[in-house]
Design a protein around this motif. Sequence first.
Motif, short mmCIF file in Angstrom:
data_model
loop_
_atom_site.label_atom_id
_atom_site.label_comp_id
_atom_site.label_asym_id
_atom_site.label_seq_id
_atom_site.Cartn_x
_atom_site.Cartn_y
_atom_site.Cartn_z
N SER A 101 -19.99 -37.86 25.87
CA SER A 101 -20.68 -36.68 25.38
C SER A 101 -21.63 -37.13 24.28
O SER A 101 -21.89 -38.32 24.12
N HIS A 102 -22.13 -36.17 23.49
CA HIS A 102 -23.08 -36.55 22.45
C HIS A 102 -22.41 -37.29 21.30
O HIS A 102 -23.10 -37.95 20.51
N ASP A 103 -21.06 -37.19 21.13
CA ASP A 103 -20.39 -37.85 20.01
C ASP A 103 -19.08 -38.52 20.42
O ASP A 103 -18.35 -39.03 19.56
N THR A 104 -18.76 -38.56 21.69
CA THR A 104 -17.48 -39.10 22.15
C THR A 104 -17.68 -39.92 23.41
O THR A 104 -18.50 -39.58 24.27
N ILE A 105 -16.89 -41.01 23.51
CA ILE A 105 -16.91 -41.85 24.70
C ILE A 105 -15.46 -42.14 25.10
O ILE A 105 -14.64 -42.52 24.26
N TRP A 106 -15.17 -41.97 26.36
CA TRP A 106 -13.84 -42.21 26.90
C TRP A 106 -13.84 -43.56 27.64
O TRP A 106 -14.67 -43.78 28.53
#
Length: 359
Positions: A237-242
């Motif tokens: 997302s714009h502030d999270t990476i899985w």
Amino acid sequence: MYQTRMIFRLVYLLEILVCVCLCLALAVAAHAEPTPVEVVNPVTISPPLPPAAPAEVTVSGVTDTEATISWSPVPYATQYSVWVDGQRWTGSTSPGVTIQGLQPSMTYTVYVTAANESGESGPSASVSFTTMPPVPTAPEKPVVTKVTDNTATVQWHPLPPDQHIQAYRVYVDGKAVADVQPQEGMQAAELTNLKPGIHTVAVSGLNANKEGPQSPAVSFTVQAVTAPTGLQMVNHSHDTIWLQWDKVSGSEKYEIYVGEQLAGTTDQTSYTLTGLQPDQEYQVSLIAVLPDGNRSQPATLQVKTLPVPEAITLSGLKERIFPYVNDAIPALVAVFAVGAAFAIARMARVPFSPFSWRV
């Protein structure tokens, strides 16, 4: 018989006569005046002068508890006294003495006096010296971390400040490999060029006095650990990476880095990076850590966050929808016409009845 008696009597009379003569001689000698004796070259014996103050006082052989004091011999001196900080500390009959019972890392001032039967001299010039710090104690057992296929990091607690440690000596497999300058807080050293196998490491402290005993040794194993496989970004997302990856056999945990910064650790095969900046690229590194501290080579991945999504507002909807209304009207009319035609055709086939709408 008669003659024998006469002989004994004569002997007895002679003995009496001898005794009387001796008594008369003694009486005459007692009353006679002594004969004067003439003394040639008379000698006058005078006590020696008090000694002068000792000179050339020096200090040598200083340790943490003792020091040797030396000075030049003083004529006529039979005894010397060494004074420490104004107190008579010890004595000596020779121009030198070792004073003991001193405290480590302390400054002392000494002087010397000389004495004989006529008195004691004034003090010599004063000399100051500082004792050595105490011999370092053995550090606590170190800890080995971040073991790779040829490097490792060793850490240990510092020794007390009163030991004035100037350096720590690191021993690997019984051999000194490095002297490390003291640091704030935990002490650490990087071990390099290690060969695969089991190694031991110990540490000792050094100060101006001497090197202290070594710490208890700790063992660690150097072995090649391959980098984790299958590292991938499964969502963002714009502030999270899985993130997700394949399990490394025998690993205890995984360390995840963003650039050079440790982002976190986990014992799972997935991790979520949060608090990232929108529309930014990041380099992610993954390292597997074994129970003995061995660390794998890093697996790396380039990832990027999404831009910040635009907020949904009424004006935004109008701006997006209204430009397409004119283009949509013909299509809507066509759809309505087709629907109406189907409805009329259905009504033409079904007779109208007031009861036809009943269920």
